[in-house]
Design a protein around this motif. Structure first.
Motif, mmCIF file in Angstrom:
data_model
loop_
_atom_site.group_PDB
_atom_site.id
_atom_site.type_symbol
_atom_site.label_atom_id
_atom_site.label_comp_id
_atom_site.label_asym_id
_atom_site.label_seq_id
_atom_site.Cartn_x
_atom_site.Cartn_y
_atom_site.Cartn_z
ATOM 1 N N VAL A 1 59.577 57.666 73.778
ATOM 2 C CA VAL A 1 59.079 56.428 74.379
ATOM 3 C C VAL A 1 57.896 56.706 75.290
ATOM 4 N N VAL A 2 58.036 57.732 76.114
ATOM 5 C CA VAL A 2 57.047 58.007 77.155
ATOM 6 C C VAL A 2 55.701 58.454 76.596
ATOM 7 N N GLN A 3 55.689 59.482 75.776
ATOM 8 C CA GLN A 3 54.426 60.071 75.334
ATOM 9 C C GLN A 3 53.543 59.132 74.522
ATOM 10 N N PRO A 4 54.083 58.358 73.568
ATOM 11 C CA PRO A 4 53.204 57.446 72.822
ATOM 12 C C PRO A 4 52.480 56.437 73.706
ATOM 13 N N ILE A 5 53.071 56.070 74.845
ATOM 14 C CA ILE A 5 52.425 55.091 75.725
ATOM 15 C C ILE A 5 51.108 55.624 76.275
ATOM 16 N N PHE A 6 50.954 56.948 76.310
ATOM 17 C CA PHE A 6 49.737 57.538 76.863
ATOM 18 C C PHE A 6 48.502 57.269 76.011
ATOM 19 N N VAL A 7 48.692 56.647 74.826
ATOM 20 C CA VAL A 7 47.520 56.313 74.008
ATOM 21 C C VAL A 7 46.631 55.285 74.707
ATOM 22 N N ILE A 8 47.181 54.584 75.692
ATOM 23 C CA ILE A 8 46.361 53.586 76.391
ATOM 24 C C ILE A 8 45.427 54.232 77.410
ATOM 25 N N GLU A 9 45.512 55.560 77.568
ATOM 26 C CA GLU A 9 44.656 56.219 78.560
ATOM 27 C C GLU A 9 43.176 56.088 78.214
ATOM 28 N N LEU A 10 42.811 56.285 76.947
ATOM 29 C CA LEU A 10 41.404 56.175 76.553
ATOM 30 C C LEU A 10 40.869 54.760 76.764
ATOM 31 N N PRO A 11 41.572 53.709 76.300
ATOM 32 C CA PRO A 11 41.079 52.359 76.590
ATOM 33 C C PRO A 11 40.950 52.096 78.083
ATOM 34 N N ALA A 12 41.946 52.533 78.854
ATOM 35 C CA ALA A 12 41.907 52.307 80.304
ATOM 36 C C ALA A 12 40.714 53.009 80.930
ATOM 37 N N THR A 13 40.440 54.236 80.466
ATOM 38 C CA THR A 13 39.324 55.004 81.008
ATOM 39 C C THR A 13 37.993 54.289 80.781
ATOM 40 N N LEU A 14 37.794 53.793 79.570
ATOM 41 C CA LEU A 14 36.516 53.169 79.248
ATOM 42 C C LEU A 14 36.349 51.822 79.948
ATOM 43 N N VAL A 15 37.442 51.064 80.060
ATOM 44 C CA VAL A 15 37.351 49.776 80.758
ATOM 45 C C VAL A 15 37.042 49.986 82.239
ATOM 46 N N VAL A 16 37.761 50.940 82.858
ATOM 47 C CA VAL A 16 37.509 51.238 84.275
ATOM 48 C C VAL A 16 36.096 51.779 84.453
#
Length: 288
Positions: A73-88
């Motif tokens: 459950v935990v590790q797949p959620i980290f895929v949002i890191e790239l979108p979050a990085t670019l938006v920020v």
């Protein structure tokens, strides 16, 4: 829900930290590249110190997430890191967030939601039972050796993709070791954690993954590296969760929406990696 919350906080913290570190690095003279004096320039910048603080905070968030929920459950959620990085990055760097980035964000988010809902990971133990680490580590070493050997025989984006997958395997192993180490804290307290071999193996695996990722980014484009890194980390982490911790996933016809979700994530990562924002403000490698 606690593990999901802290996994999201981990991804957001890592993404924001990447942006802050990148912004600080833009103010360092080119003459300081590959010099220890580089850190002298960075440490005088509050924005860089804030980024480092977020990296530390992200490590704490990840440890809590892995201690309270299945690794699948935990590790797949980290895929949002790239979108979050670019938006920020778009807001912090004041360059705006193009429609291409929002499209990639939507694809990754939808793919993650679909894949997680279809897989519905449940169960599993908090620690690895018996000598299960022995075959798991042996298989990991062989897999990494094959990938690295193939990468050394390739060039350009092919090498980058292979090394990106090798880095993903390293990050997934780091998470599995961290989860097992945290179980020692629950069972034997701080002494148990500090004497657990998994804690020190976590550091070794993390450094190795970081080294492989650096070489992947040097060998080819972000477009080649990011999908392999993102999907590889998620899929290999799920494999560790099932084989080492006894976590269970839905099978049968549920595999179709799971594969569809993975495909959406891959497409989203490619779209994001090709965006002008990623080319200009490519985030530094994450630390897990």
């Amino acid at each position: 829900m606690i593990s999901v919350l802290f996994a999201v906080l981990t991804a957001l913290s890592n993404g924001t930290a990447s942006v802050l570190q990148r912004r600080a690095a833009l103010g360092v003279p080119d003459s300081e590249t590959m010099r220890l004096s580089l850190f002298g320039h960075l440490m005088r910048q509050k924005v860089w110190l804030a980024g480092i603080a977020l990296v530390v905070l992200a490590a704490v968030f990840q440890a809590v997430a892995l201690a309270t929920g299945p690794i699948a459950v935990v590790q797949p959620i980290f895929v949002i890191e790239l979108p979050a990085t670019l938006v920020v990055a778009g807001f912090v760097m004041r360059v705006g967030v193009p429609r291409q980035v929002w499209t990639g964000v939507a694809a990754v988010t939808l793919g993650l939601a679909l894949g997680m809902a279809a897989a519905a990971p449940v169960g599993g133990s908090e620690d690895v039972q018996g000598a299960a680490w022995i075959p798991a580590l042996a298989a990991t070493v062989i897999f990494e050796a094959v990938l690295i050997a193939a990468a050394l025989g390739a060039t350009g984006d092919a090498r980058a993709a292979l090394l990106g997958l090798a880095a993903a395997c390293g990050y997934a192993l780091t998470a599995a070791l961290m989860k097992d180490a945290m179980s020692q804290l629950d069972g034997e307290g701080v002494t148990g954690l500090l004497t657990a071999w998994q804690l020190y193996a976590t550091a070794v695996a993390g450094v190795g993954a970081l080294f492989l990722l650096q070489n992947a980014l040097q060998a080819g484009s972000l477009v080649a590296v990011q999908p392999m890194l993102t999907l590889g980390d998620a899929l290999i982490s799920i494999t560790y969760g099932v084989t080492l911790f006894g976590e269970e996933l839905r099978s049968g016809w549920w595999l179709l929406p799971q594969l569809t979700g993975a495909a959406l994530i891959a497409v989203g990562c490619v779209v994001l990696a090709r965006s002008p924002l990623a080319a200009v403000n490519a985030p530094p490698p994450r630390v897990e």
